[in-house]
Design a protein around this motif. Structure first.
Motif, PDB file in Angstrom:
ATOM      1  N   ALA A  68       0.783 -53.508  17.265  1.00  0.00           N
ATOM      2  CA  ALA A  68      -0.002 -54.777  16.956  1.00  0.00           C
ATOM      3  C   ALA A  68       0.902 -55.905  17.690  1.00  0.00           C
ATOM      4  O   ALA A  68       0.593 -57.241  17.308  1.00  0.00           O
ATOM      5  CB  ALA A  68      -0.074 -54.869  15.526  1.00  0.00           C
ATOM      6  N   GLU A  69       1.786 -55.485  18.420  1.00  0.00           N
ATOM      7  CA  GLU A  69       2.444 -56.734  19.042  1.00  0.00           C
ATOM      8  C   GLU A  69       1.531 -57.735  19.873  1.00  0.00           C
ATOM      9  O   GLU A  69       1.703 -58.797  19.963  1.00  0.00           O
ATOM     10  CB  GLU A  69       3.649 -56.009  19.912  1.00  0.00           C
ATOM     11  CG  GLU A  69       4.550 -57.129  20.454  1.00  0.00           C
ATOM     12  CD  GLU A  69       5.737 -56.625  20.912  1.00  0.00           C
ATOM     13  OE1 GLU A  69       6.717 -57.401  21.136  1.00  0.00           O
ATOM     14  OE2 GLU A  69       5.767 -55.578  21.735  1.00  0.00           O
ATOM     15  N   GLN A  70       0.760 -56.656  20.546  1.00  0.00           N
ATOM     16  CA  GLN A  70      -0.478 -57.673  21.281  1.00  0.00           C
ATOM     17  C   GLN A  70      -1.668 -57.096  21.207  1.00  0.00           C
ATOM     18  O   GLN A  70      -2.046 -55.940  20.580  1.00  0.00           O
ATOM     19  CB  GLN A  70      -0.077 -57.278  22.970  1.00  0.00           C
ATOM     20  CG  GLN A  70       1.178 -57.613  23.293  1.00  0.00           C
ATOM     21  CD  GLN A  70       1.182 -57.372  24.878  1.00  0.00           C
ATOM     22  OE1 GLN A  70       0.368 -57.281  25.683  1.00  0.00           O
ATOM     23  NE2 GLN A  70       2.438 -57.502  25.634  1.00  0.00           N
ATOM     24  N   SER A  71      -2.595 -58.057  20.917  1.00  0.00           N
ATOM     25  CA  SER A  71      -4.066 -58.049  20.511  1.00  0.00           C
ATOM     26  C   SER A  71      -4.678 -56.807  21.228  1.00  0.00           C
ATOM     27  O   SER A  71      -5.444 -56.139  20.811  1.00  0.00           O
ATOM     28  CB  SER A  71      -4.752 -59.215  20.455  1.00  0.00           C
ATOM     29  OG  SER A  71      -5.088 -59.863  21.759  1.00  0.00           O
ATOM     30  N   ALA A  72      -4.487 -56.806  22.507  1.00  0.00           N
ATOM     31  CA  ALA A  72      -5.454 -55.686  23.426  1.00  0.00           C
ATOM     32  C   ALA A  72      -5.088 -54.202  23.016  1.00  0.00           C
ATOM     33  O   ALA A  72      -5.691 -53.437  22.903  1.00  0.00           O
ATOM     34  CB  ALA A  72      -5.118 -55.980  24.802  1.00  0.00           C
ATOM     35  N   GLY A  73      -3.532 -54.119  22.625  1.00  0.00           N
ATOM     36  CA  GLY A  73      -3.243 -52.675  22.506  1.00  0.00           C
ATOM     37  C   GLY A  73      -3.595 -52.488  20.838  1.00  0.00           C
ATOM     38  O   GLY A  73      -3.959 -51.379  20.521  1.00  0.00           O
ATOM     39  N   MET A  74      -3.612 -53.397  19.938  1.00  0.00           N
ATOM     40  CA  MET A  74      -4.153 -53.076  18.638  1.00  0.00           C
ATOM     41  C   MET A  74      -5.459 -52.575  18.861  1.00  0.00           C
ATOM     42  O   MET A  74      -5.962 -51.875  18.011  1.00  0.00           O
ATOM     43  CB  MET A  74      -3.743 -54.502  17.714  1.00  0.00           C
ATOM     44  CG  MET A  74      -4.337 -54.425  16.493  1.00  0.00           C
ATOM     45  SD  MET A  74      -4.045 -55.819  15.327  1.00  0.00           S
ATOM     46  CE  MET A  74      -4.729 -57.109  16.338  1.00  0.00           C
ATOM     47  N   ARG A  75      -6.340 -53.483  19.337  1.00  0.00           N
ATOM     48  CA  ARG A  75      -7.630 -53.088  19.511  1.00  0.00           C
ATOM     49  C   ARG A  75      -8.271 -51.899  20.110  1.00  0.00           C
ATOM     50  O   ARG A  75      -9.026 -51.160  19.675  1.00  0.00           O
ATOM     51  CB  ARG A  75      -8.453 -54.514  20.292  1.00  0.00           C
ATOM     52  CG  ARG A  75      -8.560 -55.628  19.817  1.00  0.00           C
ATOM     53  CD  ARG A  75      -9.512 -56.757  20.749  1.00  0.00           C
ATOM     54  NE  ARG A  75      -9.254 -57.941  20.286  1.00  0.00           N
ATOM     55  CZ  ARG A  75      -8.828 -59.177  20.836  1.00  0.00           C
ATOM     56  NH1 ARG A  75      -8.465 -58.954  22.076  1.00  0.00           N
ATOM     57  NH2 ARG A  75      -8.555 -60.221  20.429  1.00  0.00           N
ATOM     58  N   ALA A  76      -7.384 -51.502  21.056  1.00  0.00           N
ATOM     59  CA  ALA A  76      -7.397 -50.266  21.658  1.00  0.00           C
ATOM     60  C   ALA A  76      -7.284 -48.893  20.593  1.00  0.00           C
ATOM     61  O   ALA A  76      -7.882 -47.841  20.445  1.00  0.00           O
ATOM     62  CB  ALA A  76      -6.416 -49.935  22.839  1.00  0.00           C
ATOM     63  N   ALA A  77      -6.274 -49.262  20.008  1.00  0.00           N
ATOM     64  CA  ALA A  77      -5.796 -48.163  18.770  1.00  0.00           C
ATOM     65  C   ALA A  77      -6.910 -48.172  17.631  1.00  0.00           C
ATOM     66  O   ALA A  77      -7.252 -47.130  17.402  1.00  0.00           O
ATOM     67  CB  ALA A  77      -4.357 -48.544  18.244  1.00  0.00           C
ATOM     68  N   LEU A  78      -7.370 -49.275  17.336  1.00  0.00           N
ATOM     69  CA  LEU A  78      -8.234 -49.395  16.334  1.00  0.00           C
ATOM     70  C   LEU A  78      -9.710 -48.485  17.005  1.00  0.00           C
ATOM     71  O   LEU A  78     -10.388 -48.112  16.356  1.00  0.00           O
ATOM     72  CB  LEU A  78      -8.641 -50.777  15.811  1.00  0.00           C
ATOM     73  CG  LEU A  78      -7.590 -51.296  14.889  1.00  0.00           C
ATOM     74  CD1 LEU A  78      -8.119 -52.894  14.930  1.00  0.00           C
ATOM     75  CD2 LEU A  78      -7.953 -50.595  13.750  1.00  0.00           C
ATOM     76  N   ALA A  79      -9.997 -48.952  18.280  1.00  0.00           N
ATOM     77  CA  ALA A  79     -11.054 -48.016  18.865  1.00  0.00           C
ATOM     78  C   ALA A  79     -11.099 -46.856  18.850  1.00  0.00           C
ATOM     79  O   ALA A  79     -11.846 -45.864  18.661  1.00  0.00           O
ATOM     80  CB  ALA A  79     -11.164 -48.639  20.355  1.00  0.00           C
ATOM     81  N   GLY A  80      -9.619 -46.065  19.088  1.00  0.00           N
ATOM     82  CA  GLY A  80      -9.517 -44.765  19.008  1.00  0.00           C
ATOM     83  C   GLY A  80      -9.686 -44.124  17.502  1.00  0.00           C
ATOM     84  O   GLY A  80     -10.150 -43.418  17.262  1.00  0.00           O
ATOM     85  N   LEU A  81      -9.438 -45.143  16.404  1.00  0.00           N
ATOM     86  CA  LEU A  81      -9.710 -44.539  15.314  1.00  0.00           C
ATOM     87  C   LEU A  81     -11.172 -44.835  14.957  1.00  0.00           C
ATOM     88  O   LEU A  81     -11.673 -43.782  14.078  1.00  0.00           O
ATOM     89  CB  LEU A  81      -8.940 -45.823  14.247  1.00  0.00           C
ATOM     90  CG  LEU A  81      -9.486 -45.472  12.666  1.00  0.00           C
ATOM     91  CD1 LEU A  81      -8.749 -44.191  12.405  1.00  0.00           C
ATOM     92  CD2 LEU A  81      -8.407 -46.843  12.013  1.00  0.00           C
TER      93      LEU A  81
END
Length: 806
Positions: free
Chosen positions: A71-84
């Motif tokens: 969650a350090e950067q919003s783009a990476g956080m959104r990508a991980a949540l999309a995988g979920l």
């Protein structure tokens, strides 16, 4: 075993922390828990991430799902949540924000998993993760360096340094022959700080230094520093030892100083082989085997983590920061140029192609830390543009907008407003703004960008033409269909002259012109163009390509507009089965099939329309024009089935939302209002229907003209209102005018023209004209169609409006 996603490998040398682990377990039952550094070590290094990893593995059996989110950067956080979202079986929305909202809501409801653990790592901006925090029976664990967490959001748990016994166990676990007394001496000097202990243990294991030698070196180095801390001194000894053993490896780590905390793949470092480097460094990165060996040595000295596959290095933020502080300004500038060149060399290109998205997902987190926006090389700025497009293509419009906005701001100052890449970033920013609903800003930015591109690069420049295509989209959103057609027709001539008829962007422009023609009611012209576009796309693209599907859907809409309802099914037959149920093509096909079934009088029309509407709401959201157009078609089916209340509710809501999204005078808003008047009229409220129709008819005549199919359908309804009010002469004049225009616009054999002829015959009381109209209806619909129940009862016929795609 629980389902796991993104969880880092378990640390086999984890020791102690029993009391903290127990406290975490207890606190999670009361809501989210955030692990922070202790007040005396606010920069970190106390083992928060390792504690979270150990908790996840130790208590995994208590959960059905464990998901780790950087969650350090919003783009990476959104990508991980999309995988979920995929793991939860949630349909993917076009706008990633809708998908992420669905993830939060599904977890909160406990569907399909009631017991889950979600870990947000390095969430240093509480406001970034708050929209995604689920509630319910699951648990949320957060690691952060930011003390600004309120009790309303999460319970704060500081993570202190080790107890002495745990520190001793860690040191002895790395070097088994180390005595308890020597371990105690080391732990005392290192202040029991976990990251410092780990560095010391790794360096001793790699170099074989005895405890006394290590402590002697430690004291000498501490004496050289103005502000020695255990972490800084232990890092310095590790970096010095690595430099002595393999100088090229230290340079690789210095390059990592300019990259993010996200994993750094060997492919990224390997991309540096094309750049001018120091001889030994060049030799290391030139050959994959040597590069991987260097990554293993770096991990041996404790200066980075290496995943079990040996593919990726992860450098702790404190380690990165200390390397950065040691660099001279000249070396800093040289290494930064190398990193920017390395990132640019790793650019896979073609950001619209999903096959390369995993590469962009690896590169995107590093753009900010390398300040790639400030890079002087054109290829570095092109990587930024490609990442903007990558975020957009995968539906992360917010990340696309944020990066594009930052690029435009920086490049306007550094390169100038009329620089090619400033204008490209502006074009992509406008796309992202439109996608998040900021259509007025998008329109103004696009117009400004297009004017500048035409002045600087000319009207035939490929980037200028792309922006002109985007302006055409803006014009359609405004309801200026004629202006859009004029612009797109000019674009198509230029594209074909410059690139040929089969060039992909020329075909996209032809597709857009087909949309314009269809919106203007020229279904014959649209059909001819769309058939040609489909043939070209089938020749140059695979039949399952999204753009081929789009051409099939366009052609099916043309046939529907021409009254060939059986032809719609023939064009779509079998093709929607090869895509996901919520794919845009499948949704277009579903709506078209329902529309055609309704016109053919088939009983399954309503059920199919309702199912498609539900899928559109999930995929696009309630305010999407696609969803609202589907609601209008669903209302038509409901009215035909006799459910006037259901049809009224659907249309009233659609009209309100179209007012909000497109504006009062947009042809779609007016057309949906005409549909609402039809439901009101069917309920016997002719005066209310007349009030609506008179206002709508004036608006449609102003916006799309008197001959547009929308206008003709509204006029047909108003004629019925006037007839019911006893104004037979006015009703007859309007009905006759509508029939005349319909024969010209739609054709004499069109079903709606036959309906207009029937209505005029009823108004005139002309038996012969009625027989002719019945014959025309029979030719259009065939025997046994429900329309003949209405004619047998002497009822006037509605000519429903369905909204084509914008």
């Amino acid at each position: 075993m629980p389902i796991r996603g993104g969880l880092p490998p378990r640390n086999p040398r984890f020791v102690g922390r029993e009391e903290l682990l127990t406290r975490v377990r207890g606190l999670l039952g009361n809501g989210p828990v955030v692990l922070l550094p202790s007040p005396d070590h606010q920069l970190g290094g106390t083992g928060r991430t390792q504690l979270a990893v150990e908790y996840a593995y130790r208590h995994a059996d208590a959960y059905e799902l464990v998901w780790w989110i950087p969650a350090e950067q919003s783009a990476g956080m959104r990508a991980a949540l999309a995988g979920l979202a995929q793991k939860l079986g949630l349909p993917e929305a076009r706008d990633l924000n809708r998908t992420l909202g669905a993830v939060r809501d599904a977890l909160s409801r406990g569907e399909p998993y009631r017991h889950w653990l979600v870990v947000f790592e390095n969430a240093n901006r509480p406001e970034d993760i708050m929209p995604y925090l689920p509630s319910g029976a699951g648990h949320v664990l957060v690691t952060s360096r930011n003390p600004r967490w309120t009790a309303e959001v999460a319970q704060v748990l500081p993570v202190p340094v080790f107890d002495r016994s745990d520190a001793v166990d860690l040191l002895r676990g790395r070097v088994t022959e180390l005595s308890a007394a020597d371990a105690d001496r080391l732990a005392d000097r290192l202040g029991d700080v976990p990251i410092a202990l780990d560095l010391a243990a790794a360096v001793r294991a790699a170099t074989g230094w005895p405890v006394d030698e290590y402590l002697d070196r430690y004291d000498r180095r501490a004496a050289e520093l103005a502000f020695p801390t255990p972490i800084r001194v232990a890092w310095g000894l590790a970096a010095e030892a690595l430099d002595r053993a393999a100088p090229a490896d230290r340079v690789l780590l210095e390059l990592c100083t300019f990259l993010a905390s996200a994993p750094i793949s060997w492919q990224l470092l390997w991309a540096a082989r094309t750049l001018p480097l120091e001889e030994e460094v060049a030799r290391t990165v030139r050959v994959e085997r040597r590069l991987r060996a260097a990554m293993r040595r770096i991990a041996r000295f404790g200066l980075a983590g290496l995943d079990p596959s040996g593919e990726r290095l992860t450098v702790h933020p404190l380690i990165r920061g200390m390397f950065g502080q040691e660099l001279s300004s000249q070396r800093h500038a040289g290494l930064l140029r190398t990193v920017r060149g390395m990132l640019a060399a790793a650019d896979p290109g073609d950001p619209d192609n999903p096959a390369g998205w995993y590469r962009y997902a690896e590169l995107a987190p590093h753009l900010i830390h390398s300040d790639l926006l400030g890079g002087e090389a054109e290829e570095a700025r092109q990587l930024v543009i490609n990442c903007i497009r990558f975020h957009y293509a995968r539906g992360d419009y917010d990340s696309s907008r944020e990066l594009a906005g930052a690029a435009v701001t920086r490049w306007r100052d550094a390169l100038g407003e009329s620089a090619e890449q400033t204008l490209l970033a502006s074009f992509h920013l406008a796309n992202a703004l439109r996608a998040v609903g900021r259509t007025a800003e998008a329109r103004n930015l696009n117009l400004h960008t297009l004017r500048t591109q035409r002045e600087v690069f000319g009207a035939d420049d490929e980037a200028t033409l792309a922006t002109a295509n985007s302006v055409g989209g803006d014009l359609r959103m405004q309801g200026h269909f004629g202006q859009a057609r004029q612009l797109d027709a000019d674009n198509l001539v230029r594209y074909r002259r410059l690139f040929g008829e089969s060039f992909p962007t020329a075909l996209r422009c032809a597709n857009n012109l087909g949309i314009d023609l269809r919106l203007l009611g020229d279904f014959r012209g649209a059909r001819a163009l769309d058939e040609q576009t489909l043939r070209h796309r089938q020749a140059v693209l695979l039949d399952g390509h999204p753009e081929t599907w789009a051409s099939r859907a366009a052609l099916a809409y043309d046939l529907f507009g021409l009254g060939d309802y059986a032809g719609v099914a023939a064009v779509l037959a079998g093709h929607a089965e090869h895509v996901a149920e919520d794919h845009p093509f499948a949704l277009w096909a579903g709506r078209l099939t329902a529309m055609a079934a309704h016109r053919r009088g088939l009983p399954e029309a309503r059920e199919l329309a309702a199912a498609t509407l539900a899928a559109c709401r999930q995929r696009f959201g309630d305010l999407s024009v696609d969803t609202l157009a589907t609601a209008v078609s669903s209302a038509n089916c409901a009215r035909a089935a006799g459910d006037l209340a259901g049809a009224h509710e659907l249309l009233e809501r659609a009209v309100i939302r179209l007012h909000a999204v497109l504006g009062d005078e947009h042809p779609f808003t007016l057309a949906a209002s005409a549909g609402l008047a039809g439901v009101v009229r069917a309920a016997g409220r002719h005066a209310d229907a007349r009030t609506i129709d008179e206002e709508v008819l004036g608006g449609l005549r102003r916006s799309v003209g008197a001959d547009h199919p929308f206008t003709l359908s509204c006029a047909n309804g108003l004629a019925a209102d006037l007839f019911a009010a006893g104004e037979a002469q006015r009703a007859r004049e309007l009905a006759a005018d509508t029939l005349r225009r319909s024969r010209v616009v739609r054709g004499a054999d069109h079903p709606d023209t036959a309906a207009c002829a029937w209505n005029l015959a009823l108004t005139d009381g002309d038996r012969a004209a009625r027989q002719q109209a019945l014959a025309a209806l029979a030719k259009a619909y065939g025997d046994g169609h429900p329309v003949f129940r209405a004619t047998a009862a002497g009822q006037r016929l509605e000519t429903d409006i369905d909204l084509p795609p914008l």
